[in-house]
Design a protein around this motif. Structure first.
Motif, PDB file in Angstrom:
ATOM      1  N   GLN A   1      -1.385   9.786  10.980  1.00 17.81           N
ATOM      2  CA  GLN A   1      -2.200   8.651  10.475  1.00 17.81           C
ATOM      3  C   GLN A   1      -1.434   7.497  10.686  1.00 17.81           C
ATOM      4  OE1 GLN A   1      -2.430   9.070   6.320  1.00 17.81           O
ATOM      5  NE2 GLN A   1      -3.508   7.247   5.882  1.00 17.81           N
TER       6      GLN A   1
ATOM      7  N   GLU B   1      -0.422  -1.634   4.571  1.00 18.37           N
ATOM      8  CA  GLU B   1       0.542  -0.672   3.622  1.00 18.37           C
ATOM      9  C   GLU B   1       1.233   0.196   4.235  1.00 18.37           C
ATOM     10  OE1 GLU B   1      -0.040   2.222  -0.223  1.00 18.37           O
ATOM     11  OE2 GLU B   1      -1.386   0.497   0.061  1.00 18.37           O
ATOM     12  N   ILE B   2       0.389   1.002   5.102  1.00 18.78           N
ATOM     13  CA  ILE B   2       0.745   2.380   5.710  1.00 18.78           C
ATOM     14  C   ILE B   2       1.841   1.889   7.038  1.00 18.78           C
ATOM     15  CG2 ILE B   2       0.145   3.696   7.609  1.00 18.78           C
ATOM     16  CD1 ILE B   2      -2.770   3.904   6.325  1.00 18.78           C
TER      17      ILE B   2
ATOM     18  N   GLU C   1     -11.183  -5.802   7.831  1.00 20.81           N
ATOM     19  CA  GLU C   1     -12.215  -5.888   6.635  1.00 20.81           C
ATOM     20  C   GLU C   1     -12.559  -7.176   6.318  1.00 20.81           C
ATOM     21  OE1 GLU C   1      -9.452  -4.409   3.540  1.00 20.81           O
ATOM     22  OE2 GLU C   1      -8.587  -6.426   3.187  1.00 20.81           O
TER      23      GLU C   1
ATOM     24  N   SER D   1      -6.902  -5.168   7.505  1.00 18.85           N
ATOM     25  CA  SER D   1      -7.049  -4.309   6.197  1.00 18.85           C
ATOM     26  C   SER D   1      -5.852  -4.165   5.468  1.00 18.85           C
ATOM     27  CB  SER D   1      -7.220  -2.871   6.797  1.00 18.85           C
ATOM     28  OG  SER D   1      -7.297  -1.890   5.591  1.00 18.85           O
ATOM     29  N   ARG D   2      -5.726  -4.363   3.995  1.00 15.76           N
ATOM     30  CA  ARG D   2      -4.734  -4.002   3.062  1.00 15.76           C
ATOM     31  C   ARG D   2      -3.963  -2.717   3.186  1.00 15.76           C
ATOM     32  NH1 ARG D   2      -3.900  -8.519  -0.042  1.00 15.76           N
ATOM     33  NH2 ARG D   2      -4.779 -10.173   0.615  1.00 15.76           N
ATOM     34  N   ARG D   3      -4.929  -1.884   3.449  1.00 16.65           N
ATOM     35  CA  ARG D   3      -4.342  -0.414   3.287  1.00 16.65           C
ATOM     36  C   ARG D   3      -3.625   0.013   4.613  1.00 16.65           C
ATOM     37  NH1 ARG D   3      -3.046   4.198   1.288  1.00 16.65           N
ATOM     38  NH2 ARG D   3      -3.831   6.312   2.315  1.00 16.65           N
ATOM     39  N   TYR D   4      -4.145  -0.783   5.685  1.00 18.08           N
ATOM     40  CA  TYR D   4      -3.359  -0.492   6.931  1.00 18.08           C
ATOM     41  C   TYR D   4      -2.072  -1.230   6.985  1.00 18.08           C
ATOM     42  CZ  TYR D   4      -7.076   2.331   9.382  1.00 18.08           C
ATOM     43  OH  TYR D   4      -7.704   2.979   9.563  1.00 18.08           O
TER      44      TYR D   4
ATOM     45  N   TYR E   1       3.653   8.568   5.157  1.00 22.81           N
ATOM     46  CA  TYR E   1       2.267   8.896   5.411  1.00 22.81           C
ATOM     47  C   TYR E   1       2.601   9.982   6.730  1.00 22.81           C
ATOM     48  CZ  TYR E   1       0.491   5.149   2.810  1.00 22.81           C
ATOM     49  OH  TYR E   1       0.525   4.371   1.662  1.00 22.81           O
TER      50      TYR E   1
END
Length: 482
Positions: A326, A314-315, A48, A309-312, A322
Protein backbone atom coordinates in the motif's frame (compact mmCIF):
# COMPACT_ATOMS: atom_id res chain seq x y z
CA UNK A 1 48.00 4.47 -35.75
CA UNK A 2 47.59 6.59 -32.64
CA UNK A 3 44.66 6.68 -30.22
CA UNK A 4 43.93 9.67 -28.00
CA UNK A 5 41.36 10.45 -25.34
CA UNK A 6 39.87 13.91 -25.74
CA UNK A 7 37.65 15.56 -23.15
CA UNK A 8 35.09 18.13 -24.23
CA UNK A 9 32.15 19.94 -22.70
CA UNK A 10 28.91 19.84 -24.64
CA UNK A 11 25.54 21.14 -23.41
CA UNK A 12 22.67 18.69 -23.83
CA UNK A 13 18.97 18.88 -23.00
CA UNK A 14 17.70 15.87 -21.09
CA UNK A 15 13.98 15.24 -21.37
CA UNK A 16 13.04 14.38 -17.81
CA UNK A 17 9.57 13.05 -16.97
CA UNK A 18 8.59 16.41 -15.46
CA UNK A 19 9.77 18.32 -18.52
CA UNK A 20 7.96 15.99 -20.92
CA UNK A 21 4.74 16.43 -18.97
CA UNK A 22 5.23 20.21 -18.91
CA UNK A 23 5.63 20.22 -22.68
CA UNK A 24 2.50 18.15 -23.18
CA UNK A 25 0.32 20.33 -20.98
CA UNK A 26 1.67 23.72 -22.05
CA UNK A 27 0.25 23.40 -25.54
CA UNK A 28 -3.28 22.47 -24.41
CA UNK A 29 -6.15 24.97 -24.79
CA UNK A 30 -8.40 25.39 -21.75
CA UNK A 31 -11.09 22.98 -22.99
CA UNK A 32 -8.59 20.18 -23.61
CA UNK A 33 -6.89 20.92 -20.30
CA UNK A 34 -10.21 20.52 -18.52
CA UNK A 35 -10.72 17.11 -20.13
CA UNK A 36 -7.21 16.02 -19.18
CA UNK A 37 -7.66 17.14 -15.57
CA UNK A 38 -10.92 15.23 -15.21
CA UNK A 39 -9.34 12.15 -16.77
CA UNK A 40 -6.34 12.35 -14.42
CA UNK A 41 -8.67 12.83 -11.46
CA UNK A 42 -10.43 9.58 -12.34
CA UNK A 43 -7.21 7.61 -12.86
CA UNK A 44 -5.05 8.83 -9.98
CA UNK A 45 -6.49 8.36 -6.46
CA UNK A 46 -3.71 10.57 -5.06
CA UNK A 47 -5.59 13.55 -6.50
CA UNK A 48 -8.83 14.85 -5.10
CA UNK A 49 -11.23 17.61 -6.02
CA UNK A 50 -11.40 20.83 -4.05
CA UNK A 51 -15.12 21.45 -3.77
CA UNK A 52 -14.95 24.85 -2.12
CA UNK A 53 -12.47 27.70 -2.09
CA UNK A 54 -10.31 27.21 1.04
CA UNK A 55 -10.12 30.04 3.50
CA UNK A 56 -6.81 31.82 3.97
CA UNK A 57 -4.69 30.04 6.55
CA UNK A 58 -7.04 27.08 6.80
CA UNK A 59 -4.22 24.56 6.44
CA UNK A 60 -4.22 23.21 2.85
CA UNK A 61 -1.55 20.88 1.63
CA UNK A 62 0.63 23.60 0.20
CA UNK A 63 0.70 22.42 -3.40
CA UNK A 64 -0.34 24.14 -6.63
CA UNK A 65 -3.94 23.74 -7.77
CA UNK A 66 -5.22 23.91 -11.31
CA UNK A 67 -7.00 27.22 -10.94
CA UNK A 68 -5.15 30.51 -10.36
CA UNK A 69 -4.58 31.59 -6.82
CA UNK A 70 -7.13 34.18 -5.85
CA UNK A 71 -6.46 37.23 -3.80
CA UNK A 72 -7.69 40.74 -3.31
CA UNK A 73 -4.83 42.11 -5.39
CA UNK A 74 -4.33 42.62 -9.10
CA UNK A 75 -2.97 39.12 -9.69
CA UNK A 76 -6.51 37.79 -9.78
CA UNK A 77 -7.59 40.01 -12.66
CA UNK A 78 -4.39 39.69 -14.61
CA UNK A 79 -3.32 43.34 -14.68
CA UNK A 80 -0.31 43.89 -16.89
CA UNK A 81 1.40 46.49 -14.73
CA UNK A 82 5.19 46.06 -14.68
CA UNK A 83 5.24 45.42 -10.94
CA UNK A 84 3.09 42.32 -11.46
CA UNK A 85 5.59 39.54 -11.93
CA UNK A 86 2.86 37.31 -13.33
CA UNK A 87 2.06 33.90 -12.01
CA UNK A 88 3.68 33.28 -8.68
CA UNK A 89 3.54 29.77 -7.25
CA UNK A 90 0.90 28.97 -4.68
CA UNK A 91 2.26 29.72 -1.22
CA UNK A 92 2.34 26.71 1.13
CA UNK A 93 -0.50 26.89 3.63
CA UNK A 94 0.68 24.33 6.14
CA UNK A 95 3.74 23.89 8.32
CA UNK A 96 5.16 20.82 6.61
CA UNK A 97 7.25 20.46 3.46
CA UNK A 98 6.90 18.00 0.59
CA UNK A 99 10.05 16.23 1.77
CA UNK A 100 8.22 15.14 4.92
CA UNK A 101 5.45 13.41 3.00
CA UNK A 102 7.54 10.37 2.01
CA UNK A 103 9.39 7.82 4.16
CA UNK A 104 13.03 8.69 4.78
CA UNK A 105 14.28 5.47 3.23
CA UNK A 106 12.53 6.25 -0.04
CA UNK A 107 14.05 9.69 -0.37
CA UNK A 108 12.12 12.96 -0.57
CA UNK A 109 9.85 13.87 -3.48
CA UNK A 110 11.52 17.15 -4.37
CA UNK A 111 11.84 18.89 -7.75
CA UNK A 112 15.40 17.65 -8.01
CA UNK A 113 14.46 14.06 -7.21
CA UNK A 114 11.68 14.00 -9.76
CA UNK A 115 13.34 15.83 -12.64
CA UNK A 116 17.07 15.80 -12.10
CA UNK A 117 16.97 19.62 -12.21
CA UNK A 118 16.69 22.42 -9.73
CA UNK A 119 13.14 23.68 -9.29
CA UNK A 120 13.88 26.98 -11.05
CA UNK A 121 14.99 25.04 -14.12
CA UNK A 122 11.62 23.35 -14.49
CA UNK A 123 9.60 26.52 -15.09
CA UNK A 124 9.18 27.91 -17.63
CA UNK A 125 9.46 25.10 -20.15
CA UNK A 126 12.21 25.24 -22.78
CA UNK A 127 11.62 23.16 -25.86
CA UNK A 128 9.93 23.16 -29.20
CA UNK A 129 6.38 23.92 -30.16
CA UNK A 130 3.44 22.59 -32.09
CA UNK A 131 -0.33 22.87 -32.59
CA UNK A 132 -2.86 20.07 -33.07
CA UNK A 133 -1.68 16.99 -31.23
CA UNK A 134 -2.64 14.50 -33.93
CA UNK A 135 -0.73 16.33 -36.64
CA UNK A 136 2.27 16.83 -34.39
CA UNK A 137 2.31 13.22 -33.31
CA UNK A 138 2.26 12.07 -36.93
CA UNK A 139 4.92 14.41 -38.26
CA UNK A 140 7.41 15.05 -35.48
CA UNK A 141 8.99 11.57 -35.20
CA UNK A 142 9.94 11.67 -38.88
CA UNK A 143 11.25 15.23 -38.64
CA UNK A 144 13.25 14.59 -35.48
CA UNK A 145 14.97 11.62 -37.12
CA UNK A 146 15.87 13.64 -40.21
CA UNK A 147 16.85 17.00 -38.67
CA UNK A 148 19.25 18.37 -36.12
CA UNK A 149 17.85 19.35 -32.72
CA UNK A 150 17.74 23.05 -33.63
CA UNK A 151 16.12 22.45 -37.03
CA UNK A 152 13.60 20.05 -35.46
CA UNK A 153 12.58 22.86 -33.08
CA UNK A 154 12.05 25.16 -36.07
CA UNK A 155 10.02 22.44 -37.80
CA UNK A 156 7.76 22.11 -34.77
CA UNK A 157 7.08 25.84 -34.90
CA UNK A 158 6.28 25.57 -38.61
CA UNK A 159 3.65 22.95 -37.74
CA UNK A 160 2.04 25.47 -35.39
CA UNK A 161 1.28 27.70 -38.36
CA UNK A 162 -0.52 25.01 -40.36
CA UNK A 163 -4.30 24.99 -40.65
CA UNK A 164 -6.49 21.91 -40.36
CA UNK A 165 -5.81 21.01 -44.01
CA UNK A 166 -2.05 21.15 -43.50
CA UNK A 167 -1.48 24.42 -45.38
CA UNK A 168 0.90 27.11 -44.15
CA UNK A 169 -1.09 30.18 -43.12
CA UNK A 170 1.77 32.71 -43.36
CA UNK A 171 4.38 33.42 -46.00
CA UNK A 172 7.83 31.91 -45.70
CA UNK A 173 9.34 35.38 -45.40
CA UNK A 174 7.01 36.32 -42.57
CA UNK A 175 7.60 33.07 -40.69
CA UNK A 176 11.38 33.39 -41.05
CA UNK A 177 11.14 36.91 -39.66
CA UNK A 178 9.04 35.82 -36.70
CA UNK A 179 11.43 33.00 -35.86
CA UNK A 180 14.57 35.04 -36.49
CA UNK A 181 16.09 32.43 -38.84
CA UNK A 182 17.53 32.65 -42.33
CA UNK A 183 14.96 32.29 -45.11
CA UNK A 184 16.97 29.63 -46.94
CA UNK A 185 17.24 27.56 -43.78
CA UNK A 186 13.49 27.75 -43.26
CA UNK A 187 12.83 26.79 -46.88
CA UNK A 188 15.08 23.76 -46.53
CA UNK A 189 13.15 22.57 -43.47
CA UNK A 190 9.82 23.31 -45.16
CA UNK A 191 10.92 21.32 -48.22
CA UNK A 192 11.36 18.27 -45.98
CA UNK A 193 7.99 18.77 -44.30
CA UNK A 194 6.24 19.08 -47.66
CA UNK A 195 7.54 15.70 -48.71
CA UNK A 196 6.17 13.74 -45.78
CA UNK A 197 3.53 11.36 -47.25
CA UNK A 198 1.01 11.92 -48.65
CA UNK A 199 2.96 15.07 -49.60
CA UNK A 200 1.94 18.69 -49.63
CA UNK A 201 1.78 19.38 -45.88
CA UNK A 202 3.30 22.82 -45.37
CA UNK A 203 2.39 24.08 -48.84
CA UNK A 204 0.40 27.30 -49.22
CA UNK A 205 -2.54 25.96 -51.22
CA UNK A 206 -4.06 22.94 -52.92
CA UNK A 207 -2.33 23.49 -56.26
CA UNK A 208 1.12 23.57 -54.68
CA UNK A 209 0.31 20.50 -52.57
CA UNK A 210 -0.86 18.51 -55.61
CA UNK A 211 2.31 19.42 -57.49
CA UNK A 212 4.42 18.03 -54.65
CA UNK A 213 2.34 14.84 -54.62
CA UNK A 214 2.86 14.40 -58.36
CA UNK A 215 6.60 14.80 -57.84
CA UNK A 216 6.59 12.15 -55.10
CA UNK A 217 4.50 9.85 -57.29
CA UNK A 218 7.22 9.96 -59.96
CA UNK A 219 5.58 12.20 -62.58
CA UNK A 220 8.37 13.93 -64.51
CA UNK A 221 8.50 17.72 -64.66
CA UNK A 222 7.28 17.81 -68.26
CA UNK A 223 4.31 15.50 -67.66
CA UNK A 224 0.85 16.69 -68.68
CA UNK A 225 -0.43 16.39 -65.13
CA UNK A 226 2.23 18.72 -63.70
CA UNK A 227 1.81 21.12 -66.63
CA UNK A 228 -1.95 21.36 -66.01
CA UNK A 229 -1.43 22.28 -62.39
CA UNK A 230 1.49 24.63 -62.99
CA UNK A 231 0.13 26.55 -65.98
CA UNK A 232 -3.63 26.05 -66.25
CA UNK A 233 -4.94 25.76 -62.69
CA UNK A 234 -7.58 28.48 -63.02
CA UNK A 235 -8.92 27.02 -66.25
CA UNK A 236 -9.11 23.58 -64.66
CA UNK A 237 -11.09 24.93 -61.71
CA UNK A 238 -13.64 26.30 -64.20
CA UNK A 239 -13.66 22.98 -66.11
CA UNK A 240 -12.56 24.58 -69.38
CA UNK A 241 -11.02 21.37 -70.66
CA UNK A 242 -11.48 22.21 -74.34
CA UNK A 243 -9.52 25.43 -73.98
CA UNK A 244 -6.81 23.72 -71.97
CA UNK A 245 -6.52 21.04 -74.66
CA UNK A 246 -5.96 23.69 -77.33
CA UNK A 247 -3.33 25.46 -75.21
CA UNK A 248 -1.50 22.21 -74.51
CA UNK A 249 -1.77 20.94 -78.07
CA UNK A 250 -3.32 17.62 -77.07
CA UNK A 251 -6.75 16.05 -77.36
CA UNK A 252 -9.44 16.78 -74.79
CA UNK A 253 -9.47 13.06 -73.98
CA UNK A 254 -5.82 13.30 -72.91
CA UNK A 255 -6.73 16.23 -70.68
CA UNK A 256 -9.53 14.24 -69.05
CA UNK A 257 -7.20 11.28 -68.43
CA UNK A 258 -4.65 13.57 -66.80
CA UNK A 259 -7.38 15.11 -64.65
CA UNK A 260 -8.40 11.64 -63.49
CA UNK A 261 -4.85 11.04 -62.31
CA UNK A 262 -4.90 14.36 -60.43
CA UNK A 263 -8.21 13.45 -58.78
CA UNK A 264 -6.50 10.46 -57.16
CA UNK A 265 -4.33 12.87 -55.12
CA UNK A 266 -5.14 14.32 -51.69
CA UNK A 267 -6.30 17.98 -51.86
CA UNK A 268 -6.21 18.26 -48.05
CA UNK A 269 -2.93 16.56 -47.12
CA UNK A 270 -3.40 16.75 -43.33
CA UNK A 271 -6.93 15.34 -43.37
CA UNK A 272 -5.85 11.84 -42.38
CA UNK A 273 -4.10 13.19 -39.28
CA UNK A 274 -6.32 15.97 -37.95
CA UNK A 275 -9.67 14.16 -37.75
CA UNK A 276 -12.77 16.21 -37.03
CA UNK A 277 -12.22 19.96 -36.87
CA UNK A 278 -14.07 21.76 -34.05
CA UNK A 279 -16.87 24.01 -35.31
CA UNK A 280 -16.37 26.55 -32.53
CA UNK A 281 -13.70 27.94 -30.26
CA UNK A 282 -13.85 28.86 -26.59
CA UNK A 283 -11.57 31.78 -25.69
CA UNK A 284 -8.97 30.96 -23.05
CA UNK A 285 -8.73 34.60 -21.96
CA UNK A 286 -10.80 37.78 -22.10
CA UNK A 287 -9.65 41.39 -22.07
CA UNK A 288 -11.94 43.55 -19.96
CA UNK A 289 -12.11 47.00 -18.42
CA UNK A 290 -11.73 46.96 -14.66
CA UNK A 291 -11.24 50.12 -12.62
CA UNK A 292 -10.46 52.19 -15.74
CA UNK A 293 -7.81 49.88 -17.12
CA UNK A 294 -7.58 46.83 -19.33
CA UNK A 295 -6.90 43.54 -17.61
CA UNK A 296 -6.55 39.92 -18.68
CA UNK A 297 -9.15 37.56 -17.24
CA UNK A 298 -8.52 33.80 -17.65
CA UNK A 299 -11.64 31.82 -18.52
CA UNK A 300 -10.96 29.00 -16.09
CA UNK A 301 -14.27 28.75 -14.24
CA UNK A 302 -14.81 25.20 -15.48
CA UNK A 303 -11.35 23.95 -14.58
CA UNK A 304 -11.51 21.56 -11.62
CA UNK A 305 -9.35 22.56 -8.66
CA UNK A 306 -7.16 19.71 -7.47
CA UNK A 307 -5.06 18.92 -4.42
CA UNK A 308 -3.15 15.95 -3.12
CA UNK A 309 -5.24 13.35 -1.34
CA UNK A 310 -5.22 13.75 2.44
CA UNK A 311 -5.43 9.97 2.74
CA UNK A 312 -2.22 9.49 0.71
CA UNK A 313 -0.42 12.18 2.67
CA UNK A 314 -1.33 10.32 5.84
CA UNK A 315 0.02 7.03 4.46
CA UNK A 316 3.32 8.55 3.39
CA UNK A 317 3.79 10.41 6.65
CA UNK A 318 3.45 7.20 8.64
CA UNK A 319 4.46 4.35 6.31
CA UNK A 320 5.10 1.82 9.10
CA UNK A 321 1.41 1.83 9.98
CA UNK A 322 0.43 0.45 6.56
CA UNK A 323 1.30 -2.64 4.45
CA UNK A 324 4.37 -2.25 2.26
CA UNK A 325 2.40 -2.77 -0.95
CA UNK A 326 0.00 0.00 0.00
CA UNK A 327 2.87 2.36 0.78
CA UNK A 328 4.60 1.64 -2.54
CA UNK A 329 1.37 2.20 -4.45
CA UNK A 330 0.73 5.45 -2.57
CA UNK A 331 4.26 6.66 -3.26
CA UNK A 332 3.96 5.97 -6.99
CA UNK A 333 0.60 7.71 -7.32
CA UNK A 334 1.73 10.59 -5.13
CA UNK A 335 4.76 11.28 -7.30
CA UNK A 336 2.62 11.21 -10.47
CA UNK A 337 0.08 13.55 -8.88
CA UNK A 338 2.76 15.96 -7.75
CA UNK A 339 4.30 16.09 -11.23
CA UNK A 340 0.87 16.66 -12.75
CA UNK A 341 0.11 19.57 -10.42
CA UNK A 342 3.50 21.13 -11.12
CA UNK A 343 2.89 20.87 -14.87
CA UNK A 344 -0.51 22.55 -14.51
CA UNK A 345 1.08 25.39 -12.55
CA UNK A 346 3.88 25.64 -15.13
CA UNK A 347 1.37 26.04 -17.93
CA UNK A 348 -0.68 28.59 -16.03
CA UNK A 349 2.36 30.70 -15.21
CA UNK A 350 3.90 30.59 -18.69
CA UNK A 351 0.70 31.27 -20.66
CA UNK A 352 -0.49 33.98 -18.29
CA UNK A 353 2.85 35.81 -18.45
CA UNK A 354 2.71 35.64 -22.24
CA UNK A 355 -0.85 37.00 -22.48
CA UNK A 356 -0.07 39.82 -20.06
CA UNK A 357 2.94 40.73 -22.19
CA UNK A 358 0.75 40.76 -25.32
CA UNK A 359 -1.73 43.08 -23.62
CA UNK A 360 1.04 45.42 -22.53
CA UNK A 361 2.79 45.49 -25.91
CA UNK A 362 -0.38 45.70 -28.02
CA UNK A 363 -2.43 48.22 -26.05
CA UNK A 364 -3.26 50.20 -29.20
CA UNK A 365 -4.77 47.08 -30.74
CA UNK A 366 -6.99 46.41 -27.71
CA UNK A 367 -7.97 50.07 -27.39
CA UNK A 368 -8.46 51.07 -31.03
CA UNK A 369 -8.81 47.95 -33.14
CA UNK A 370 -7.03 45.52 -35.50
CA UNK A 371 -5.58 48.28 -37.68
CA UNK A 372 -3.24 49.19 -34.84
CA UNK A 373 -1.58 45.79 -34.48
CA UNK A 374 2.18 46.21 -34.12
CA UNK A 375 4.69 43.83 -35.66
CA UNK A 376 6.02 41.25 -33.22
CA UNK A 377 7.95 38.03 -33.47
CA UNK A 378 8.22 34.90 -31.38
CA UNK A 379 11.89 35.66 -30.86
CA UNK A 380 11.20 39.12 -29.44
CA UNK A 381 8.53 37.77 -27.09
CA UNK A 382 10.85 35.01 -25.93
CA UNK A 383 13.60 37.51 -25.12
CA UNK A 384 11.21 39.63 -23.04
CA UNK A 385 9.94 36.60 -21.13
CA UNK A 386 13.37 35.02 -20.78
CA UNK A 387 12.43 31.78 -22.54
CA UNK A 388 13.13 30.03 -25.84
CA UNK A 389 11.09 31.08 -28.93
CA UNK A 390 9.77 27.53 -29.17
CA UNK A 391 8.29 27.90 -25.68
CA UNK A 392 6.30 30.91 -26.88
CA UNK A 393 5.14 28.98 -29.92
CA UNK A 394 3.93 26.09 -27.80
CA UNK A 395 2.23 28.47 -25.35
CA UNK A 396 0.15 30.16 -28.09
CA UNK A 397 -0.84 26.88 -29.75
CA UNK A 398 -4.61 26.56 -30.13
CA UNK A 399 -5.38 29.34 -27.65
CA UNK A 400 -7.74 32.28 -28.19
CA UNK A 401 -8.42 35.62 -26.55
CA UNK A 402 -11.72 37.52 -26.57
CA UNK A 403 -11.53 41.27 -27.15
CA UNK A 404 -13.90 44.12 -27.86
CA UNK A 405 -13.17 43.61 -31.55
CA UNK A 406 -13.74 39.86 -31.68
CA UNK A 407 -12.03 36.60 -30.77
CA UNK A 408 -8.46 36.19 -32.02
CA UNK A 409 -5.95 33.33 -31.82
CA UNK A 410 -2.89 34.26 -29.80
CA UNK A 411 -0.72 33.67 -32.84
CA UNK A 412 -2.52 36.62 -34.48
CA UNK A 413 -0.36 38.90 -32.35
CA UNK A 414 2.88 37.63 -33.84
CA UNK A 415 3.04 39.13 -37.29
CA UNK A 416 5.92 40.64 -39.20
CA UNK A 417 5.49 44.07 -40.73
CA UNK A 418 7.04 47.38 -41.70
CA UNK A 419 8.39 49.76 -39.08
CA UNK A 420 5.88 49.83 -36.24
CA UNK A 421 2.98 48.50 -38.34
CA UNK A 422 2.19 44.81 -38.62
CA UNK A 423 1.51 43.19 -41.95
CA UNK A 424 -2.09 42.49 -40.90
CA UNK A 425 -2.59 46.17 -40.08
CA UNK A 426 -1.16 47.21 -43.45
CA UNK A 427 -3.65 44.91 -45.17
CA UNK A 428 -6.47 46.45 -43.13
CA UNK A 429 -5.41 49.93 -44.22
CA UNK A 430 -5.20 48.87 -47.88
CA UNK A 431 -8.67 47.35 -47.59
CA UNK A 432 -10.06 50.53 -46.01
CA UNK A 433 -8.48 52.76 -48.66
CA UNK A 434 -10.01 50.70 -51.46
CA UNK A 435 -13.39 50.59 -49.71
CA UNK A 436 -13.45 54.40 -49.49
CA UNK A 437 -12.14 55.13 -52.99
CA UNK A 438 -14.13 56.71 -55.80
CA UNK A 439 -15.24 53.69 -57.81
CA UNK A 440 -15.15 55.75 -61.02
CA UNK A 441 -11.50 56.57 -60.33
CA UNK A 442 -10.12 53.72 -58.21
CA UNK A 443 -6.66 53.96 -56.75
CA UNK A 444 -3.79 52.40 -58.59
CA UNK A 445 -1.21 50.49 -56.54
CA UNK A 446 1.12 53.52 -56.85
CA UNK A 447 -1.55 55.80 -55.41
CA UNK A 448 -2.16 53.38 -52.54
CA UNK A 449 1.61 53.46 -51.85
CA UNK A 450 1.49 57.26 -51.70
CA UNK A 451 -1.48 57.35 -49.33
CA UNK A 452 0.11 54.76 -47.05
CA UNK A 453 3.27 56.85 -47.01
CA UNK A 454 1.20 59.79 -45.73
CA UNK A 455 0.29 57.53 -42.78
CA UNK A 456 3.95 56.73 -42.13
CA UNK A 457 3.92 53.32 -43.87
CA UNK A 458 6.58 53.00 -46.56
CA UNK A 459 6.22 49.92 -48.77
CA UNK A 460 6.77 49.26 -52.45
CA UNK A 461 4.13 49.11 -55.16
CA UNK A 462 4.92 45.43 -55.59
CA UNK A 463 4.19 44.79 -51.91
CA UNK A 464 0.87 46.64 -52.21
CA UNK A 465 -0.06 44.47 -55.18
CA UNK A 466 0.89 41.34 -53.24
CA UNK A 467 -1.18 42.30 -50.18
CA UNK A 468 -4.11 43.35 -52.36
CA UNK A 469 -4.05 39.98 -54.10
CA UNK A 470 -3.93 38.18 -50.73
CA UNK A 471 -7.05 40.13 -49.75
CA UNK A 472 -8.76 38.91 -52.92
CA UNK A 473 -9.12 42.45 -54.30
CA UNK A 474 -8.66 42.89 -58.08
CA UNK A 475 -6.60 45.64 -59.74
CA UNK A 476 -7.85 49.17 -60.33
CA UNK A 477 -9.01 48.47 -63.91
CA UNK A 478 -11.25 45.62 -62.74
CA UNK A 479 -12.58 47.72 -59.86
CA UNK A 480 -13.53 50.66 -62.05
CA UNK A 481 -17.28 51.29 -62.27
CA UNK A 482 -18.94 52.26 -65.56
Amino acid sequence: MRFELIQSLRPELTLTPQLILNLKILQLPTLELEQLIRSELEQNPALELVEEEPEAGSGEDGLPETAPETSSGDSETGDFAPDQAGLEGVTPKDDYSIDELLPDEAGPVSPTALTGQEEDDVLPVELAAGPDQDLRAALLPRLQNALSTEDAAIAETVIEWLNEDGFLTVSEEELAGMLGVELERLKSILHLIQRIPPGGIGCHDTREALLVQLELAGYPEGSLERKLLADHWELLKHKQTARVARLCGVSEQKIREAIQNILLLEPRPARQFTGTVPSYVAPDFSVEWQESRLVVVPNEDNLPRLRLSRRYIEILRDPKAYPREQVEFARKKFQAALMFLRAIESRRRTVRNLVEMILKEQQDFFLQGPEFLKPATLKQAAEKLGVHPSTVSRAIAGKFIETEFGIFPLKHFFKAGTGTTARTSIKEKIHDLIEAEDKKRPYSDEEICARLKEQGIVISRRTVAKYRAELGIPGCNERKAF
